[in-house]
Structure formats: C-alpha cells, structure tokens
Design a protein around this motif. Sequence first.
Motif, PDB file in Angstrom:
ATOM      1  N   PRO A  62       0.793  -1.228   0.000  1.00 16.04           N
ATOM      2  CA  PRO A  62       0.000   0.000   0.000  1.00 16.04           C
ATOM      3  C   PRO A  62       0.830   1.284   0.000  1.00 16.04           C
ATOM      4  N   HIS A  63       2.109   1.204   0.273  1.00 14.38           N
ATOM      5  CA  HIS A  63       2.959   2.398   0.267  1.00 14.38           C
ATOM      6  C   HIS A  63       3.445   2.763  -1.137  1.00 14.38           C
ATOM      7  N   VAL A  64       3.110   1.945  -2.140  1.00 17.17           N
ATOM      8  CA  VAL A  64       3.556   2.171  -3.512  1.00 17.17           C
ATOM      9  C   VAL A  64       2.341   2.197  -4.437  1.00 17.17           C
ATOM     10  N   ILE A  65       2.295   3.189  -5.317  1.00 18.45           N
ATOM     11  CA  ILE A  65       1.239   3.308  -6.313  1.00 18.45           C
ATOM     12  C   ILE A  65       1.857   2.968  -7.665  1.00 18.45           C
ATOM     13  N   THR A  66       1.223   2.048  -8.400  1.00 16.27           N
ATOM     14  CA  THR A  66       1.761   1.666  -9.700  1.00 16.27           C
ATOM     15  C   THR A  66       0.719   1.832 -10.794  1.00 16.27           C
ATOM     16  N   GLU A  67       1.228   2.049 -11.993  1.00 14.15           N
ATOM     17  CA  GLU A  67       0.391   2.140 -13.186  1.00 14.15           C
ATOM     18  C   GLU A  67       1.159   1.469 -14.321  1.00 14.15           C
ATOM     19  N   HIS A  68       0.606   0.389 -14.847  1.00 12.79           N
ATOM     20  CA  HIS A  68       1.243  -0.363 -15.931  1.00 12.79           C
ATOM     21  C   HIS A  68       0.313  -0.397 -17.140  1.00 12.79           C
ATOM     22  N   HIS A  69       0.855  -0.051 -18.296  1.00 11.03           N
ATOM     23  CA  HIS A  69       0.114  -0.120 -19.555  1.00 11.03           C
ATOM     24  C   HIS A  69       0.907  -0.985 -20.527  1.00 11.03           C
ATOM     25  N   CYS A  70       0.251  -1.959 -21.118  1.00  7.58           N
ATOM     26  CA  CYS A  70       0.861  -2.749 -22.178  1.00  7.58           C
ATOM     27  C   CYS A  70      -0.016  -2.657 -23.417  1.00  7.58           C
ATOM     28  N   ASP A  71       0.632  -2.505 -24.551  1.00  2.00           N
ATOM     29  CA  ASP A  71      -0.096  -2.514 -25.812  1.00  2.00           C
ATOM     30  C   ASP A  71       0.826  -3.011 -26.915  1.00  2.00           C
TER      31      ASP A  71
END
Length: 163
Positions: A62-71
């Motif tokens: 919970p101390h880390v925010i991630t955003e991953h996009h693959c295309d």
Amino acid sequence: MDLEAVAAISRLKYRYLRTLDTKSWDEFSDTLVPKATATYGVDLQFESRDALVDFMRNTLGPHVITEHHCDHPEINVEGDTATGTWYLADTVLIPEHNMVLRGAAFYSDSYVLCDDGEWRISHTGYERTYEVVVKTTDLPSFKLTFNRWALPTGPLFESPRAQ
C-alpha cells in the motif's frame, strides 16, 4: 491464426496488469502457472509463482502506487502454448520517499493453455528501454490528491475531501 486464443491471452495480460496495480494478489497469482518464472531486467529473477507473488506483495504494498500499460501485442499461438511481446509504459510513485519512476520496456511472455481451459503465464519478463527517477520535491507543483491505499497525510498529499 487462432484469434480466440489471441483474445484470451490479451485479456490475461490485461488482468495481470490490473491485478498488479490494484494489489489483488490472489487474482494476480491466478494469472500464473505454479512453476512460472519471471525476469525483470538484470537483477530481478524468480523461479516460481509463489516467489514472484510474495515479492510483489511485499515490495508493491500500500505504500507504492503503480500504473502499468501494455499494448502493441505480438502474439504467436502454437497449439496449447504461445509467446507474446508487449510494449510496456509504467509509472511507480512512492510518496513516503518523494519518488516517481517512469519507464518503458518490452515484455517477453510465454503462455500455456491449462487443463481448466484458461491461458496462464508460464514466463514473463521485460527489458527496459529507459527508466527515469524524479524526486517529487524537484517538482514544485507536484501534489498527490488521492491514493486508494493511504489516508491523506503528509506535505505531498492534499485530499479534496480533507478541505
């Protein structure tokens, strides 16, 4: 080309990313076979699903925010196995360390059609094309206005609900 398999594998990869970013660890685990391997860059290598899931759960809590996009998927299906190459763009925020990481990479995955009729990842990993780290204190206008996993506290976090 087996378009149904390509569509199922695409949904699998998207679910892998969604469950990683939402920290839905049981569902994330289900995207992988038990003997799944993973290689992220040079330093991060895993020889089982449990080792990978434990690392992600402990490192991206919970101390880390991630955003991953693959295309841009390039998926090749051969019977009950497949390979895929994906373009990744990702962002990692660690508010307590005033850090933002941005990067891009190419994922190389292997998939297997399991006995239950579902595709799962047997190997995943990427090679970075670039990675940058910026201190949020170097961005005078940076303001984290919402974090799903944290209460609004600290100088970087100003929640509209708290005002």
